[in-house]
Design a protein around this motif. Sequence first.
Motif, PDB file in Angstrom:
ATOM      1  N   PHE A 184       0.842  -1.204   0.000  1.00  0.00           N
ATOM      2  CA  PHE A 184       0.000   0.000   0.000  1.00  0.00           C
ATOM      3  C   PHE A 184       0.871   1.247   0.000  1.00  0.00           C
ATOM      4  O   PHE A 184       2.032   1.221   0.418  1.00  0.00           O
ATOM      5  N   GLU A 185       0.304   2.336  -0.478  1.00  0.00           N
ATOM      6  CA  GLU A 185       0.962   3.637  -0.470  1.00  0.00           C
ATOM      7  C   GLU A 185      -0.061   4.719  -0.164  1.00  0.00           C
ATOM      8  O   GLU A 185      -1.207   4.642  -0.612  1.00  0.00           O
ATOM      9  N   TRP A 186       0.365   5.708   0.604  1.00  0.00           N
ATOM     10  CA  TRP A 186      -0.396   6.940   0.782  1.00  0.00           C
ATOM     11  C   TRP A 186       0.291   7.996  -0.078  1.00  0.00           C
ATOM     12  O   TRP A 186       1.470   8.301   0.105  1.00  0.00           O
ATOM     13  N   VAL A 187      -0.460   8.559  -1.028  1.00  0.00           N
ATOM     14  CA  VAL A 187       0.116   9.423  -2.054  1.00  0.00           C
ATOM     15  C   VAL A 187      -0.551  10.788  -1.994  1.00  0.00           C
ATOM     16  O   VAL A 187      -1.757  10.909  -1.749  1.00  0.00           O
ATOM     17  N   SER A 188       0.253  11.839  -2.224  1.00  0.00           N
ATOM     18  CA  SER A 188      -0.279  13.203  -2.284  1.00  0.00           C
ATOM     19  C   SER A 188      -0.005  13.808  -3.648  1.00  0.00           C
ATOM     20  O   SER A 188       1.077  13.615  -4.221  1.00  0.00           O
ATOM     21  N   ARG A 189      -0.966  14.543  -4.146  1.00  0.00           N
ATOM     22  CA  ARG A 189      -0.773  15.265  -5.405  1.00  0.00           C
ATOM     23  C   ARG A 189      -0.138  16.635  -5.176  1.00  0.00           C
ATOM     24  O   ARG A 189       0.119  17.369  -6.126  1.00  0.00           O
ATOM     25  N   GLN A 209       7.577  13.422  -6.467  1.00  0.00           N
ATOM     26  CA  GLN A 209       7.856  12.595  -5.290  1.00  0.00           C
ATOM     27  C   GLN A 209       6.646  12.623  -4.369  1.00  0.00           C
ATOM     28  O   GLN A 209       6.683  13.169  -3.268  1.00  0.00           O
ATOM     29  N   GLY A 210       5.539  12.015  -4.817  1.00  0.00           N
ATOM     30  CA  GLY A 210       4.272  12.158  -4.116  1.00  0.00           C
ATOM     31  C   GLY A 210       3.972  11.100  -3.079  1.00  0.00           C
ATOM     32  O   GLY A 210       2.984  11.211  -2.348  1.00  0.00           O
ATOM     33  N   THR A 211       4.790  10.033  -2.989  1.00  0.00           N
ATOM     34  CA  THR A 211       4.531   8.979  -2.010  1.00  0.00           C
ATOM     35  C   THR A 211       5.060   9.400  -0.647  1.00  0.00           C
ATOM     36  O   THR A 211       6.262   9.587  -0.465  1.00  0.00           O
ATOM     37  N   VAL A 212       4.156   9.545   0.323  1.00  0.00           N
ATOM     38  CA  VAL A 212       4.528   9.958   1.676  1.00  0.00           C
ATOM     39  C   VAL A 212       4.784   8.745   2.564  1.00  0.00           C
ATOM     40  O   VAL A 212       5.657   8.760   3.434  1.00  0.00           O
ATOM     41  N   CYS A 213       4.020   7.680   2.354  1.00  0.00           N
ATOM     42  CA  CYS A 213       4.097   6.505   3.215  1.00  0.00           C
ATOM     43  C   CYS A 213       3.878   5.263   2.357  1.00  0.00           C
ATOM     44  O   CYS A 213       2.969   5.247   1.525  1.00  0.00           O
ATOM     45  N   ALA A 214       4.721   4.246   2.545  1.00  0.00           N
ATOM     46  CA  ALA A 214       4.599   3.025   1.746  1.00  0.00           C
ATOM     47  C   ALA A 214       4.907   1.816   2.608  1.00  0.00           C
ATOM     48  O   ALA A 214       5.780   1.872   3.483  1.00  0.00           O
ATOM     49  N   GLY A 215       4.174   0.733   2.361  1.00  0.00           N
ATOM     50  CA  GLY A 215       4.425  -0.458   3.162  1.00  0.00           C
ATOM     51  C   GLY A 215       3.774  -1.683   2.576  1.00  0.00           C
ATOM     52  O   GLY A 215       3.315  -1.686   1.437  1.00  0.00           O
ATOM     53  N   GLY A 216       3.744  -2.727   3.390  1.00  0.00           N
ATOM     54  CA  GLY A 216       3.145  -3.980   2.962  1.00  0.00           C
ATOM     55  C   GLY A 216       3.726  -5.157   3.721  1.00  0.00           C
ATOM     56  O   GLY A 216       4.448  -4.987   4.711  1.00  0.00           O
ATOM     57  N   ARG A 217       3.411  -6.350   3.246  1.00  0.00           N
ATOM     58  CA  ARG A 217       3.868  -7.582   3.904  1.00  0.00           C
ATOM     59  C   ARG A 217       5.205  -8.044   3.326  1.00  0.00           C
ATOM     60  O   ARG A 217       5.489  -7.843   2.150  1.00  0.00           O
TER      61      ARG A 217
END
Length: 423
Positions: free
Chosen positions: A269-274, A279-287
Motif C-alpha cells: 500500500f501507499e499513501w500518495v499526495s498530489r 515525489q508524491g509517495t509519503v508513506c509506503a508499506g506492505g507484507r
Amino acid sequence: MAERIQAIRGMHDLLPDQTPRWQHVEAVLRRILAAYGYREIRLPLVEKTELFRRSIGEVTDIVEKEMYTFEDRNGDSLSLRPEGTAGCLRACLEHGLLHNQVQRLWYAGAMFRHERPQKGRYRQFHQLGVEAYGMAGPDIDVELILLCRRLWRELGIAEKLQLEINSLGVPEERAAYRAQLVDYFRAHYQQLDEDSRRRLETNPLRILDSKNPEMATLIAGAPTLADALGEDSRAHFRGLRERLDEAGVAYQVNPRLVRGLDYYSRTVFEWVSRDLGAQGTVCAGGRYDGLVEQLGGKDSAAVGFALGMERLIELLALPEDLARAGLPHGYLINLGQQAERQALLLAEQLRDALPELRLQVNCGGGSFKSQFKRADRSGALVALILGDDEARAGTVSVKLLRAEGEQRTLPQAELIPFLKTLL
C-alpha cells in the motif's frame, strides 16, 4: 581567512525555525503509536553490508548504486542504512524478540542513499518505520492503515492523501507473473527506455513503477499480477478490502503498484499526495513474510510501513501556536553588577515555580539598548528588566514586546502570577 566547509550535497541542516514542525509531528507520532500498542526500538546507523544484500537484493538500485559502503579497519564491509526494516529484523532475531511471540515495534531516524538530490528525495533523509511480526491475517495490515489514517487526521492533512493498495501474491505466483511480464516487455523492447531495459533483466516488476510518461501506454497494456494470484492470496486481499470497507477507509486498487525491494509479498500500500509533485509517495508499506527466514529466522509473518518525514512535513500548515514553539516567553535583561548576579538566581526561582516557562537570561553583558535588541530578536513575548535599583528594591520592570501596553514595575513576588498568563 580559512575556506568555509559546506554541508554535503543532499544532506541538509534543520534550523531552529524548522524544528518546531518536526517536534510537533514526532510528538503526535509517539502518542498515536503508543495508543496502538507499538513500542520503540532504537537501531544502529551502520550495519554489515551483507544484511542489505540479503534482504534488499543484490540486483536492486539501492545495493548496486545507492548505498554508502566502506571497509572498516578490520576489513569488514559496512554500510550506512538505506532503510530500516532489515536492521529492525536483524535486531529482533539477534535478541530473540520473535521467539513464540508477536511484536509491534517502531523506530525513527536518518537513512542514507546516494541518489541525485531533488525536492522530496535527499541523500540523508528521515523515516519513521513501523513493523509488526507474527500476525499473518489481513487484520494487522488493516490496523497499520488505520493507524496511518488517524495520524493524517491528527496532523490535519487527511484530505491531502489518497490510499492505493495492491497484492503482490507469494513468491511462486510472482515468479510466474515475472515470466509473463518479461515476455511482454521483450516483445516491445524497442519501446523501453534505458532504465526499463536494465530492469527487464534484473527486476522487471519495477518497470511497472516507471515515472516516464512515454512508457505509460505500454505499461497499461502489460499483464496484471491479479490474474496470476492463487486462491489464498486472493482471499487475503479480499479480506483486506472487506475490512477497509467496514472501517470506511477510501482506497483505490492500483494493479501497477509494486515495491522497489525484493522482500515484499501479498499486501502492498501507499499513501500518495498530489501536492508534492513527482515525489508524491509519503508513506509506503506492505507484507514481507519471507524476509524473516531469509535473514536466518524461522518462517514468520511480517508487515510494516515506512513514512518519509521530509515529505510529510512538507504537507503541514504551521499554526501560529506551533510557529512560536521553542521561542521564549520572557527575556530577562540585567544591567549592573548586583543585577547580573541576581538575574540568574531569579530565573531559577521562576523556572522552579513554572516548569513550562521558557525564559532567556541575558548573558555576556551589553548596554541597555543592545540587551533590548537581543530581547526583541529572541521572539520573547515580554522583557523583564532588572537593574541594580530594582535588585535592591526587590522589583522587576515589565515591558510587553508583542503587544501594546505601558512598561510597569512589579514586586518580584508578583512575577509568577503575571508570567502564568503567558503560558
